[in-house]
Design a protein around this motif. Structure first.
Motif, PDB file in Angstrom:
ATOM      1  N   UNK A 200       0.873  -1.172   0.000  1.00  0.00           N
ATOM      2  CA  UNK A 200       0.000   0.000   0.000  1.00  0.00           C
ATOM      3  C   UNK A 200       0.909   1.221   0.000  1.00  0.00           C
ATOM      4  N   UNK A 201       1.262   1.662  -1.196  1.00  0.00           N
ATOM      5  CA  UNK A 201       2.206   2.768  -1.368  1.00  0.00           C
ATOM      6  C   UNK A 201       1.415   4.037  -1.651  1.00  0.00           C
ATOM      7  N   UNK A 202       1.363   4.911  -0.663  1.00  0.00           N
ATOM      8  CA  UNK A 202       0.566   6.133  -0.797  1.00  0.00           C
ATOM      9  C   UNK A 202       1.298   7.223  -1.569  1.00  0.00           C
ATOM     10  N   UNK A 203       2.553   6.960  -1.931  1.00  0.00           N
ATOM     11  CA  UNK A 203       3.329   7.952  -2.675  1.00  0.00           C
ATOM     12  C   UNK A 203       4.068   7.274  -3.830  1.00  0.00           C
ATOM     13  N   UNK A 204       3.353   6.413  -4.553  1.00  0.00           N
ATOM     14  CA  UNK A 204       3.959   5.745  -5.701  1.00  0.00           C
ATOM     15  C   UNK A 204       4.156   6.755  -6.830  1.00  0.00           C
ATOM     16  N   UNK A 209       0.892   5.986 -14.268  1.00  0.00           N
ATOM     17  CA  UNK A 209      -0.349   6.429 -14.899  1.00  0.00           C
ATOM     18  C   UNK A 209      -0.088   7.573 -15.878  1.00  0.00           C
ATOM     19  N   UNK A 210       1.135   7.632 -16.383  1.00  0.00           N
ATOM     20  CA  UNK A 210       1.449   8.558 -17.459  1.00  0.00           C
ATOM     21  C   UNK A 210       1.822   9.957 -17.051  1.00  0.00           C
ATOM     22  N   UNK A 211       2.067  10.174 -15.757  1.00  0.00           N
ATOM     23  CA  UNK A 211       2.441  11.507 -15.279  1.00  0.00           C
ATOM     24  C   UNK A 211       3.805  11.426 -14.617  1.00  0.00           C
ATOM     25  N   UNK A 212       4.710  12.266 -15.020  1.00  0.00           N
ATOM     26  CA  UNK A 212       6.117  12.109 -14.630  1.00  0.00           C
ATOM     27  C   UNK A 212       6.505  12.830 -13.349  1.00  0.00           C
ATOM     28  N   UNK A 213       5.678  13.737 -12.854  1.00  0.00           N
ATOM     29  CA  UNK A 213       6.109  14.562 -11.720  1.00  0.00           C
ATOM     30  C   UNK A 213       5.279  14.361 -10.460  1.00  0.00           C
ATOM     31  N   UNK A 214       4.201  13.581 -10.513  1.00  0.00           N
ATOM     32  CA  UNK A 214       3.294  13.451  -9.381  1.00  0.00           C
ATOM     33  C   UNK A 214       3.447  12.093  -8.694  1.00  0.00           C
ATOM     34  N   UNK A 215       2.677  11.932  -7.631  1.00  0.00           N
ATOM     35  CA  UNK A 215       2.555  10.634  -6.965  1.00  0.00           C
ATOM     36  C   UNK A 215       1.081  10.264  -6.874  1.00  0.00           C
ATOM     37  N   UNK A 216       0.827   9.005  -6.610  1.00  0.00           N
ATOM     38  CA  UNK A 216      -0.537   8.526  -6.424  1.00  0.00           C
ATOM     39  C   UNK A 216      -0.471   7.340  -5.473  1.00  0.00           C
ATOM     40  N   UNK A 217      -1.626   6.784  -5.118  1.00  0.00           N
ATOM     41  CA  UNK A 217      -1.668   5.636  -4.215  1.00  0.00           C
ATOM     42  C   UNK A 217      -1.842   4.355  -5.018  1.00  0.00           C
ATOM     43  N   UNK A 218      -0.972   3.393  -4.765  1.00  0.00           N
ATOM     44  CA  UNK A 218      -1.030   2.100  -5.449  1.00  0.00           C
ATOM     45  C   UNK A 218      -1.145   1.001  -4.400  1.00  0.00           C
ATOM     46  N   UNK A 227      -4.112 -11.707  -8.881  1.00  0.00           N
ATOM     47  CA  UNK A 227      -3.535 -10.438  -8.453  1.00  0.00           C
ATOM     48  C   UNK A 227      -4.400  -9.270  -8.884  1.00  0.00           C
ATOM     49  N   UNK A 228      -4.298  -8.208  -8.119  1.00  0.00           N
ATOM     50  CA  UNK A 228      -5.025  -6.985  -8.429  1.00  0.00           C
ATOM     51  C   UNK A 228      -4.147  -5.794  -8.076  1.00  0.00           C
ATOM     52  N   UNK A 229      -4.118  -4.801  -8.956  1.00  0.00           N
ATOM     53  CA  UNK A 229      -3.491  -3.520  -8.651  1.00  0.00           C
ATOM     54  C   UNK A 229      -4.593  -2.477  -8.587  1.00  0.00           C
ATOM     55  N   UNK A 230      -4.734  -1.843  -7.442  1.00  0.00           N
ATOM     56  CA  UNK A 230      -5.713  -0.775  -7.267  1.00  0.00           C
ATOM     57  C   UNK A 230      -4.986   0.549  -7.435  1.00  0.00           C
ATOM     58  N   UNK A 231      -5.383   1.310  -8.443  1.00  0.00           N
ATOM     59  CA  UNK A 231      -4.764   2.597  -8.734  1.00  0.00           C
ATOM     60  C   UNK A 231      -5.715   3.686  -8.282  1.00  0.00           C
ATOM     61  N   UNK A 232      -5.342   4.379  -7.219  1.00  0.00           N
ATOM     62  CA  UNK A 232      -6.194   5.406  -6.619  1.00  0.00           C
ATOM     63  C   UNK A 232      -5.756   6.750  -7.184  1.00  0.00           C
ATOM     64  N   UNK A 233      -6.591   7.344  -8.036  1.00  0.00           N
ATOM     65  CA  UNK A 233      -6.177   8.542  -8.762  1.00  0.00           C
ATOM     66  C   UNK A 233      -7.201   9.657  -8.648  1.00  0.00           C
ATOM     67  N   UNK A 234      -6.789  10.822  -9.155  1.00  0.00           N
ATOM     68  CA  UNK A 234      -7.703  11.966  -9.224  1.00  0.00           C
ATOM     69  C   UNK A 234      -8.450  12.003 -10.549  1.00  0.00           C
ATOM     70  N   UNK A 235      -8.249  10.995 -11.389  1.00  0.00           N
ATOM     71  CA  UNK A 235      -8.946  10.943 -12.664  1.00  0.00           C
ATOM     72  C   UNK A 235      -8.305  11.771 -13.757  1.00  0.00           C
ATOM     73  N   UNK A 239      -4.242   9.672 -21.995  1.00  0.00           N
ATOM     74  CA  UNK A 239      -4.547   8.481 -22.786  1.00  0.00           C
ATOM     75  C   UNK A 239      -3.272   7.671 -22.991  1.00  0.00           C
ATOM     76  N   UNK A 240      -3.348   6.317 -22.905  1.00  0.00           N
ATOM     77  CA  UNK A 240      -4.543   5.465 -22.767  1.00  0.00           C
ATOM     78  C   UNK A 240      -4.763   4.943 -21.347  1.00  0.00           C
ATOM     79  N   UNK A 241      -4.102   5.545 -20.352  1.00  0.00           N
ATOM     80  CA  UNK A 241      -4.191   5.032 -18.984  1.00  0.00           C
ATOM     81  C   UNK A 241      -5.636   5.107 -18.483  1.00  0.00           C
ATOM     82  N   UNK A 242      -6.070   4.025 -17.847  1.00  0.00           N
ATOM     83  CA  UNK A 242      -7.441   3.904 -17.386  1.00  0.00           C
ATOM     84  C   UNK A 242      -8.308   3.100 -18.328  1.00  0.00           C
ATOM     85  N   UNK A 243      -7.889   2.971 -19.584  1.00  0.00           N
ATOM     86  CA  UNK A 243      -8.628   2.145 -20.538  1.00  0.00           C
ATOM     87  C   UNK A 243      -8.267   0.667 -20.404  1.00  0.00           C
TER      88      UNK A 243
END
Length: 299
Positions: A200-204, A209-218, A227-235, A239-243
């Motif tokens: 549970x990496x809150x600063x992955x 998800x195609x963004x080079x400067x931010x973090x998100x929760x994985x 297996x499952x990867x849960x990608x917690x994002x701001x939406x 493209x094409x991430x999320x598809x």
């Protein structure tokens, strides 16, 4: 004094209900069979079916079951149907010749379960909605459920127990959810699947998800389903991430991408490195988008 007693009574009632719910979840039966019975659902136009099969099997290896034309839904419809079984993952492929009834086509995958009635009860008890009640298909029974966060999955039961070879590498369900619903989704799915959180990496790194400067929760989850990867994002997903709904683990990513490109697939996102893996995004004929990754590559 009477108001205080009422408040205490309400709190005790809520706590008792919560404890009973947790006890049911922890005591609920294991309904999963094995990862090789988790299939990614792929819908393509009939004209693209053969091109998709050729490209997907050329990329990952494996074979297809014979193609049949059948109604697999609870309402009138017709589709070609076949199972593509590869060492890296299985696809249930549909080429509908009639309009696809709602909400089919929105489910990401199908899980084979030991007992459909028990699985439906467990899903409900763990917070899922049954959005398509159980119905017969040519080889068993099905239902479609929706988890908190809007994640649709299909549950299967086969009248004749299938026997599939284990995967060489286990694919991952890639589930995108909002921060508002992530914890609820994770709790619900863990209760249903009897799974466990591996990471549970809150600063992955948001390069995932195609963004080079931010973090998100994985959040990485493992269960008998796979297996499952849960990608917690701001939406805010380029493209094409999320598809993509499935990530396929391969032994040699460059060689696999060469096979994909040589068989009609497009590499949408060239290989990039992130923690513990090297990944790429590929679009197969018919529009199916998948993530491919190699763990701990040498390069």
């Amino acid at each position: 004094m009477q108001v205080k007693l009422i408040k205490v009574s309400l709190v005790l009632t809520l706590l008792a209900g919560q404890m009973m719910g947790n006890a049911w979840a922890s005591a609920s039966p294991e309904v999963a069979v094995a990862p090789q019975y988790d299939t990614s659902h792929v819908y393509v136009a009939p004209a693209d079916v053969d091109r998709f099969v050729k490209s997907f099997l050329a990329t990952f290896g494996g074979q297809s079951t014979p193609q049949v034309v059948v109604n697999v839904l609870p309402t009138p419809s017709s589709t070609t149907s076949q199972l593509l079984q590869t060492p890296a993952g299985t696809v249930s492929l549909f080429g509908f010749t009639t309009p696809v009834p709602h909400p089919f086509g929105q489910e990401r995958n199908g899980y084979l379960v030991k007992d459909l009635d028990v699985a439906i009860k467990s899903a409900r008890q763990n917070g899922a909605d049954v959005i398509v009640h159980d119905f017969p298909d040519p080889i068993g029974r099905d239902a479609v459920i929706q988890w908190p966060g809007g994640v649709n999955m299909q549950l299967y039961w086969h009248s004749k127990t299938p026997s599939y070879a284990a995967f060489q590498t286990i694919p991952e369900n890639r589930v995108y959810v909002s921060s508002d619903r992530a914890d609820t989704f994770i709790k619900s799915f863990l209760g249903f699947s009897h799974g466990k959180v591996l990471v549970d990496d809150k600063h992955a790194s948001a390069i995932d998800i195609g963004r080079t400067t931010d973090t998100y929760r994985r959040v990485d989850i493992e269960s008998t389903f796979g297996r499952m990867m849960v990608l917690v994002t701001d939406g805010h997903l380029p493209y094409p991430f999320g598809h993509e709904t499935t990530g396929y683990q391969v032994v040699d990513l460059p060689a696999t991408l060469a096979k994909a490109s040589g068989s009609g697939a497009k590499v949408l996102i060239e290989p990039f490195s992130t923690k513990g893996r090297r990944s790429a995004m590929v679009e197969f004929p018919g529009g199916y988008i998948a993530e491919l990754h190699q763990l701990n590559p040498a390069q």
